[in-house]
Design a protein around this motif. Structure first.
Motif, PDB file in Angstrom:
ATOM      1  N   UNK A 124       0.838  -1.202   0.000  1.00 22.65           N
ATOM      2  CA  UNK A 124       0.000   0.000   0.000  1.00 22.65           C
ATOM      3  C   UNK A 124       0.874   1.254   0.000  1.00 22.65           C
ATOM      4  N   UNK A 125       1.917   1.255   0.817  1.00 23.33           N
ATOM      5  CA  UNK A 125       2.817   2.409   0.884  1.00 23.33           C
ATOM      6  C   UNK A 125       3.489   2.652  -0.471  1.00 23.33           C
ATOM      7  N   UNK A 126       3.847   1.571  -1.160  1.00 19.85           N
ATOM      8  CA  UNK A 126       4.469   1.715  -2.481  1.00 19.85           C
ATOM      9  C   UNK A 126       3.470   2.282  -3.486  1.00 19.85           C
ATOM     10  N   UNK A 127       2.204   1.862  -3.392  1.00 20.17           N
ATOM     11  CA  UNK A 127       1.172   2.422  -4.269  1.00 20.17           C
ATOM     12  C   UNK A 127       1.059   3.927  -4.071  1.00 20.17           C
ATOM     13  N   UNK A 128       0.998   4.349  -2.812  1.00 26.25           N
ATOM     14  CA  UNK A 128       0.852   5.769  -2.512  1.00 26.25           C
ATOM     15  C   UNK A 128       2.075   6.550  -2.988  1.00 26.25           C
ATOM     16  N   UNK A 129       3.258   5.983  -2.794  1.00 24.90           N
ATOM     17  CA  UNK A 129       4.488   6.661  -3.208  1.00 24.90           C
ATOM     18  C   UNK A 129       4.549   6.851  -4.720  1.00 24.90           C
ATOM     19  N   UNK A 130       3.821   6.004  -5.473  1.00 23.18           N
ATOM     20  CA  UNK A 130       3.879   6.062  -6.934  1.00 23.18           C
ATOM     21  C   UNK A 130       2.599   6.563  -7.573  1.00 23.18           C
ATOM     22  N   UNK A 131       1.762   7.257  -6.802  1.00 24.66           N
ATOM     23  CA  UNK A 131       0.504   7.711  -7.392  1.00 24.66           C
ATOM     24  C   UNK A 131       0.723   8.810  -8.446  1.00 24.66           C
ATOM     25  N   UNK A 132       1.930   9.397  -8.495  1.00 22.82           N
ATOM     26  CA  UNK A 132       2.254  10.381  -9.529  1.00 22.82           C
ATOM     27  C   UNK A 132       3.254   9.852 -10.553  1.00 22.82           C
ATOM     28  N   UNK A 133       3.534   8.545 -10.507  1.00 26.07           N
ATOM     29  CA  UNK A 133       4.453   7.932 -11.471  1.00 26.07           C
ATOM     30  C   UNK A 133       3.689   7.548 -12.733  1.00 26.07           C
ATOM     31  N   UNK A 134       4.034   8.106 -13.894  1.00 26.60           N
ATOM     32  CA  UNK A 134       3.308   7.776 -15.128  1.00 26.60           C
ATOM     33  C   UNK A 134       3.309   6.275 -15.399  1.00 26.60           C
ATOM     34  N   UNK A 135       2.123   5.755 -15.731  1.00 27.63           N
ATOM     35  CA  UNK A 135       1.991   4.357 -16.122  1.00 27.63           C
ATOM     36  C   UNK A 135       2.056   3.362 -14.986  1.00 27.63           C
ATOM     37  N   UNK A 136       2.160   3.837 -13.730  1.00 24.10           N
ATOM     38  CA  UNK A 136       2.257   2.902 -12.608  1.00 24.10           C
ATOM     39  C   UNK A 136       0.926   2.183 -12.400  1.00 24.10           C
ATOM     40  N   UNK A 137       0.993   0.885 -12.048  1.00 28.00           N
ATOM     41  CA  UNK A 137      -0.195   0.065 -11.838  1.00 28.00           C
ATOM     42  C   UNK A 137      -0.331  -0.315 -10.357  1.00 28.00           C
ATOM     43  N   UNK A 138      -1.530  -0.111  -9.829  1.00 30.47           N
ATOM     44  CA  UNK A 138      -1.801  -0.432  -8.429  1.00 30.47           C
ATOM     45  C   UNK A 138      -1.607  -1.918  -8.170  1.00 30.47           C
ATOM     46  N   UNK A 139      -0.997  -2.241  -7.030  1.00 28.98           N
ATOM     47  CA  UNK A 139      -0.814  -3.630  -6.634  1.00 28.98           C
ATOM     48  C   UNK A 139      -1.552  -3.892  -5.326  1.00 28.98           C
ATOM     49  N   UNK A 140      -1.992  -5.121  -5.146  1.00 30.84           N
ATOM     50  CA  UNK A 140      -2.665  -5.523  -3.911  1.00 30.84           C
ATOM     51  C   UNK A 140      -2.214  -6.922  -3.543  1.00 30.84           C
ATOM     52  N   UNK A 141      -2.266  -7.228  -2.249  1.00 34.25           N
ATOM     53  CA  UNK A 141      -1.847  -8.536  -1.765  1.00 34.25           C
ATOM     54  C   UNK A 141      -2.929  -9.579  -2.028  1.00 34.25           C
TER      55      UNK A 141
END
Length: 247
Positions: free
Chosen positions: A22-39
């Motif tokens: 979750x922390x990695x998702x939040x850290x990359x919410x402004x990274x172009x093309x980043x895809x949300x991950x979940x456990x």
């Protein structure tokens, strides 16, 4: 440590890993093309110790199987920068690194000192001719067509290599927005839809992820209290038994 503590510890370990995701998702919410991950979790059932009969009890441990990636296309953001490229649909740009060929949907590109088109990390973007793109010093206009053909005022210089994979979930994230295909062979996307002057935003829902982080934190604290209470119960039981033996 008895079964209740082991069960709680397995849950706490899984929650810790979930918090990292979750922390990695939040850290990359402004990274172009980043895809949300979940456990992805499951229960691991195990027969409790000392229960050998047909109606024996089982205990359920929490086991995290890995992560699931949301592959939906993120929102398109217009930038006007000719070297900002968005893939509107399936596919990944192929890039060259010191460790081999990797893949990304982060289309925020630039020219390096040699006139080569590279990613923000300096990795060359590859063409269908298996070569990087070079822009001459006297060329000032860069155009990228919908099918990925790159050209300047002097003509075409190549077409972007856009590829897909049979199992995108198996791609290994090596850094933010960059993936290693492992043993999978890339397949060229014939109908790639490139949009110049645009970037695909991250598909992370910030509010959802922050809410999720709070929920995970509370669950972790709750399990920690349960472990402490169980430890206290065991210490109290040992004290009582010790007193009975000395009586």
């Amino acid at each position: 440590m008895q079964s209740p503590s082991y069960i709680a510890l397995s849950r706490q370990t899984a929650l810790w890993r979930q918090m990292d995701v979750v922390a990695n998702n939040i850290a990359n919410m402004n990274t172009p093309g980043f895809k949300t991950e979940s456990m992805v979790f499951t229960d691991y059932l195990m027969r409790s110790r000392g229960s050998d009969g047909p109606w024996s009890d089982t205990v359920a441990y929490t086991l995290d199987l890995g992560t699931h990636r949301d592959l939906s296309v993120g929102p398109m953001q217009e930038t006007g920068n000719p070297l900002d490229l968005a893939i509107n649909g399936r596919g990944y740009l192929e890039i060259e690194t010191d460790f081999g060929r990797f893949y990304t949907r982060n289309g925020r590109l630039m020219l390096n000192a040699d006139g080569m088109i590279v990613t923000g990390s300096g990795h060359p973007v590859m063409s269908t001719e298996d070569a990087p793109f070079f822009i001459a010093p006297n060329e000032s206009t860069i155009t990228v067509s919908r099918n990925g053909t790159v050209s300047t005022e002097n003509g075409d210089i190549g077409r972007l290599r856009v590829v897909s994979f049979e199992d995108e979930q198996a791609l290994l994230r090596v850094e933010n927005g960059v993936y290693d295909a492992g043993e999978q062979e890339p397949e060229e996307v014939a109908d790639a839809a490139i949009q110049q002057g645009m970037l695909e935003g991250s598909n992370v829902e910030a509010t959802q992820q922050i809410t999720h982080m709070i929920e995970v934190q509370r669950a972790y604290e709750s399990v920690q209290k349960m472990i402490e209470a169980e430890s206290q119960r065991q210490r109290q039981a040992m004290k009582v038994l010790s007193g009975a033996q000395n009586a």
